[in-house]
Write a protein that holds these residues in place. Structure first.
Motif, PDB file in Angstrom:
ATOM      1  N   LEU A 144       0.798  -1.218   0.000  1.00  0.00           N
ATOM      2  CA  LEU A 144       0.000   0.000   0.000  1.00  0.00           C
ATOM      3  C   LEU A 144       0.834   1.274   0.000  1.00  0.00           C
ATOM      4  N   SER A 145       0.252   2.301  -0.567  1.00  0.00           N
ATOM      5  CA  SER A 145       0.877   3.618  -0.584  1.00  0.00           C
ATOM      6  C   SER A 145       0.711   4.304   0.768  1.00  0.00           C
ATOM      7  N   ASP A 146       1.639   5.175   1.075  1.00  0.00           N
ATOM      8  CA  ASP A 146       1.565   5.985   2.280  1.00  0.00           C
ATOM      9  C   ASP A 146       0.665   7.189   1.985  1.00  0.00           C
ATOM     10  N   LEU A 147      -0.416   7.314   2.737  1.00  0.00           N
ATOM     11  CA  LEU A 147      -1.384   8.389   2.521  1.00  0.00           C
ATOM     12  C   LEU A 147      -1.206   9.537   3.504  1.00  0.00           C
ATOM     13  N   SER A 148      -0.044   9.627   4.109  1.00  0.00           N
ATOM     14  CA  SER A 148       0.176  10.627   5.152  1.00  0.00           C
ATOM     15  C   SER A 148      -0.082  12.043   4.672  1.00  0.00           C
ATOM     16  N   ASP A 149       0.156  12.297   3.369  1.00  0.00           N
ATOM     17  CA  ASP A 149      -0.061  13.645   2.856  1.00  0.00           C
ATOM     18  C   ASP A 149      -1.532  14.046   2.888  1.00  0.00           C
ATOM     19  N   LEU A 150      -2.442  13.064   2.942  1.00  0.00           N
ATOM     20  CA  LEU A 150      -3.864  13.374   3.027  1.00  0.00           C
ATOM     21  C   LEU A 150      -4.297  13.720   4.448  1.00  0.00           C
ATOM     22  N   PHE A 151      -3.478  13.351   5.425  1.00  0.00           N
ATOM     23  CA  PHE A 151      -3.803  13.607   6.830  1.00  0.00           C
ATOM     24  C   PHE A 151      -3.151  14.912   7.279  1.00  0.00           C
ATOM     25  N   THR A 152      -3.722  16.002   6.823  1.00  0.00           N
ATOM     26  CA  THR A 152      -3.228  17.318   7.206  1.00  0.00           C
ATOM     27  C   THR A 152      -3.548  17.573   8.680  1.00  0.00           C
ATOM     28  N   GLU A 153      -2.995  18.643   9.228  1.00  0.00           N
ATOM     29  CA  GLU A 153      -3.290  18.986  10.623  1.00  0.00           C
ATOM     30  C   GLU A 153      -4.785  19.205  10.824  1.00  0.00           C
ATOM     31  N   ASP A 154      -5.417  19.829   9.841  1.00  0.00           N
ATOM     32  CA  ASP A 154      -6.856  20.085   9.950  1.00  0.00           C
ATOM     33  C   ASP A 154      -7.654  18.783   9.938  1.00  0.00           C
ATOM     34  N   VAL A 155      -7.256  17.839   9.088  1.00  0.00           N
ATOM     35  CA  VAL A 155      -7.952  16.552   9.025  1.00  0.00           C
ATOM     36  C   VAL A 155      -7.805  15.804  10.340  1.00  0.00           C
ATOM     37  N   ILE A 156      -6.592  15.734  10.865  1.00  0.00           N
ATOM     38  CA  ILE A 156      -6.350  15.015  12.123  1.00  0.00           C
ATOM     39  C   ILE A 156      -7.139  15.642  13.269  1.00  0.00           C
ATOM     40  N   ALA A 157      -7.157  16.980  13.311  1.00  0.00           N
ATOM     41  CA  ALA A 157      -7.888  17.677  14.374  1.00  0.00           C
ATOM     42  C   ALA A 157      -9.387  17.454  14.267  1.00  0.00           C
ATOM     43  N   ASP A 158      -9.862  17.159  13.065  1.00  0.00           N
ATOM     44  CA  ASP A 158     -11.287  17.001  12.820  1.00  0.00           C
ATOM     45  C   ASP A 158     -11.790  15.581  13.080  1.00  0.00           C
ATOM     46  N   MET A 159     -10.881  14.604  13.203  1.00  0.00           N
ATOM     47  CA  MET A 159     -11.288  13.229  13.461  1.00  0.00           C
ATOM     48  C   MET A 159     -11.916  13.118  14.855  1.00  0.00           C
ATOM     49  N   VAL A 160     -12.983  12.324  14.965  1.00  0.00           N
ATOM     50  CA  VAL A 160     -13.742  12.286  16.209  1.00  0.00           C
ATOM     51  C   VAL A 160     -13.017  11.559  17.332  1.00  0.00           C
ATOM     52  N   ALA A 389     -23.598   3.973   8.508  1.00  0.00           N
ATOM     53  CA  ALA A 389     -22.752   4.247   9.663  1.00  0.00           C
ATOM     54  C   ALA A 389     -22.769   5.746   9.960  1.00  0.00           C
ATOM     55  N   PHE A 390     -21.723   6.236  10.601  1.00  0.00           N
ATOM     56  CA  PHE A 390     -21.738   7.596  11.123  1.00  0.00           C
ATOM     57  C   PHE A 390     -20.425   8.303  10.808  1.00  0.00           C
ATOM     58  N   PRO A 391     -20.440   9.630  10.815  1.00  0.00           N
ATOM     59  CA  PRO A 391     -19.248  10.378  10.406  1.00  0.00           C
ATOM     60  C   PRO A 391     -18.056  10.155  11.330  1.00  0.00           C
ATOM     61  N   VAL A 392     -16.870  10.133  10.746  1.00  0.00           N
ATOM     62  CA  VAL A 392     -15.638  10.096  11.529  1.00  0.00           C
ATOM     63  C   VAL A 392     -15.043  11.498  11.638  1.00  0.00           C
ATOM     64  N   ARG A 393     -15.693  12.458  10.985  1.00  0.00           N
ATOM     65  CA  ARG A 393     -15.240  13.846  11.011  1.00  0.00           C
ATOM     66  C   ARG A 393     -16.239  14.688  11.808  1.00  0.00           C
ATOM     67  N   SER A 394     -15.760  15.400  12.808  1.00  0.00           N
ATOM     68  CA  SER A 394     -16.633  16.217  13.649  1.00  0.00           C
ATOM     69  C   SER A 394     -17.350  17.283  12.839  1.00  0.00           C
ATOM     70  N   SER A 395     -16.676  17.818  11.845  1.00  0.00           N
ATOM     71  CA  SER A 395     -17.239  18.916  11.067  1.00  0.00           C
ATOM     72  C   SER A 395     -18.441  18.502  10.228  1.00  0.00           C
ATOM     73  N   TYR A 409     -25.559   6.992  18.505  1.00  0.00           N
ATOM     74  CA  TYR A 409     -24.388   6.398  17.858  1.00  0.00           C
ATOM     75  C   TYR A 409     -23.389   7.474  17.440  1.00  0.00           C
ATOM     76  N   GLU A 410     -23.899   8.598  16.966  1.00  0.00           N
ATOM     77  CA  GLU A 410     -23.009   9.696  16.590  1.00  0.00           C
ATOM     78  C   GLU A 410     -22.277  10.234  17.812  1.00  0.00           C
ATOM     79  N   ALA A 411     -22.990  10.340  18.939  1.00  0.00           N
ATOM     80  CA  ALA A 411     -22.380  10.845  20.170  1.00  0.00           C
ATOM     81  C   ALA A 411     -21.331   9.887  20.716  1.00  0.00           C
ATOM     82  N   LEU A 412     -21.456   8.599  20.375  1.00  0.00           N
ATOM     83  CA  LEU A 412     -20.503   7.608  20.886  1.00  0.00           C
ATOM     84  C   LEU A 412     -19.216   7.536  20.064  1.00  0.00           C
ATOM     85  N   MET A 413     -19.218   8.055  18.846  1.00  0.00           N
ATOM     86  CA  MET A 413     -18.041   7.928  17.987  1.00  0.00           C
ATOM     87  C   MET A 413     -16.748   8.451  18.628  1.00  0.00           C
ATOM     88  N   PRO A 414     -16.785   9.549  19.399  1.00  0.00           N
ATOM     89  CA  PRO A 414     -15.551   9.990  20.056  1.00  0.00           C
ATOM     90  C   PRO A 414     -14.991   9.005  21.075  1.00  0.00           C
TER      91      PRO A 414
END
Length: 468
Positions: A144-160, A389-395, A409-414
């Protein structure tokens, strides 16, 4: 319109069987008052008015996207129609990228891909939509390819949840980009709660988190009122994620250490939890399920025979809706209790990976596709809903329009914890897990002996070689 029967089948097969094969009841169940048809219609109606689409890139490439039946299809359309509609929208912004879709099923799909991996010059997808356990296996094989470039600071901060971020990693690299997820929970019989006076002890706000002490008070009231307890089933591995979440959270323990290099059930917290379940069983607050499977526990609860069930999820609620209604069982969903009231839950997760290629055009086109499917406002929210399913992004916010059941279920994702399924030897560990439970419940060994034996054998699975 959405084909609701197909929705039920897809969610049951795609989510429930993929994570806990054999755990659903023959009948249908309730407790999930979520009409996906209405949600999707509302999503389409409230979407921003269509603007003239601007081309994002004129990059030219032909890529393949392999996917399991994760998305629900419209009733009038055939299989794969929704994916094709996504590609059409994608091509409005990326007109020179051709995307060829291959549809996999959960029975043969993993084997088909594994055969291509082993074959000399085998055909591998550029993009795959799957779950972290298999994706992690492909990553360990260096595919697999490394997708680290897709995980910007904003994306990481937005994960639940940090747990979801960790589930996307293999070593220091990000190998999966997540779309949606759903936690596993437990269920209670509402009428039994109300008749016993235990209902008032349940937290019914937000994520409904609660303590082990409160849980013990509830099951004591249910028992004293003459209602049958729920069962700690351990006849086979199906549904084992529920018993792991239940036991490890009781005294804020964990299945493994932080870096997932060793199992820790024989810790002080782990042994305290295992001792507690034995004492609950001896006192009639928990039933001995050494001869029962997860499916047995669900069926018995749906039939109205038990006051609570340790094994529950949204797919089970949907697949059992009719039977619950027929049996007059109204479900109250709760997370697993924790000593400090903050559980660490196991969950299912959908996400994308990219198989390595020396073709830079294909590599970039694959990134464009993933970013579009997960983040583009025109499709991302509906993709989450159609995955059941439910969002993994808070935004992303409330994608189910304030539905009470979905809000839980959405409230439990964090509270999504570490994703243990990606470690080496996980399947073999599951056998040792239910054997340990059986040894304790039947009194064959002491808690300390059984826990130490489990850790000894489970740790050996972490270093075993994968059969070629």
């Amino acid at each position: 319109m959405i084909n609701w029967k197909k929705m039920t089948a897809l969610m049951t097969t795609g989510i429930l069987l993929a994570t806990a094969a054999g755990c659903q009841s023959k009948n249908s169940s309730q407790g999930a008052d979520i009409d996906i048809e209405d949600v999707i219609e509302d999503t389409e109606e409230t979407a921003e008015p269509e603007k003239s689409t601007e081309v994002v890139s004129d990059l030219e490439a032909r890529i393949s996207w392999w996917t399991y039946p994760i998305f629900v299809e419209d009733e009038e359309q055939g299989d794969g129609s929704y994916e094709q509609s996504l590609i059409q929208k994608f091509n409005e912004k990326y007109p020179n990228i051709t995307v060829e879709v291959k549809y996999l099923d959960y029975t043969d799909g993993p084997k088909q891909l594994e055969e291509q991996i082993k074959a000399e010059g085998g055909e591998l997808p550029n993009v795959l939509l799957d779950e972290p356990g298999r994706i992690s296996t492909y990553a360990k094989e260096g595919l697999l390819s490394d997708l680290s470039d897709l995980f910007t600071e904003d994306v990481i901060a937005d994960m639940v949840s940090p747990g979801i971020i960790s589930a996307c990693q293999s070593g220091d690299a990000y190998v999966m980009y997540p779309l949606s997820g759903s936690n596993y929970v437990m269920a209670f019989n509402r009428s039994m709660l109300e008749e016993s006076g235990a209902m008032e002890l349940l937290n019914q706000e937000g994520a409904r988190t609660w303590t082990t002490e409160a849980f013990e008070q509830v099951i004591t009231k249910l028992h004293d009122a003459g209602f049958n307890a729920g069962m700690l089933y351990c006849s086979g591995i199906a549904g084992d994620y529920a018993t792991r979440s239940f036991i490890t959270n009781l005294y804020d323990g964990s299945l493994m250490n932080e870096d997932m290099t060793s199992y820790t059930v024989n810790s002080e917290a782990g042994q305290k939890a295992l001792s507690k379940i034995k004492s609950w069983m001896d006192g009639g607050l928990l039933l001995n399920g050494t001869d029962s499977s997860g499916a047995d526990a669900v069926s018995s609860f749906v039939a109205g025979n038990n006051s609570y069930c340790l094994l529950w999820s949204l797919p089970q609620a949907i697949s059992n809706a009719e039977a619950l209604q027929e049996n007059g069982v109204d479900v109250v969903v709760m997370p697993y209790p924790a000593e400090d009231g903050t559980p660490s839950l196991e969950y299912m997760l959908n996400g994308f990976c990219i198989f390595k290629t020396e073709d830079e055009q294909k590599e970039q086109a694959s990134r464009y596709l993933i970013d579009f499917l997960c983040n583009d406002e025109s499709v991302a929210q509906e993709n989450v809903v159609r995955s059941g399913a439910f969002p993994v992004r808070s935004s992303m916010g409330d994608v189910y329009g304030g539905n009470e059941e979905a809000s839980l279920y959405e409230a439990l994702m964090p509270y999504s914890g570490p994703y243990y399924q990606k470690v080496n030897g996980f399947e073999e560990m599951r056998v040792y897990w239910y054997q340990m439970e059986t040894e304790i419940l039947d009194g064959e060994y002491s808690v300390k002996e059984a826990a130490n034996s489990f850790v000894e054998y489970a740790n050996k699975t972490l270093t075993q070689k994968k059969e070629q």
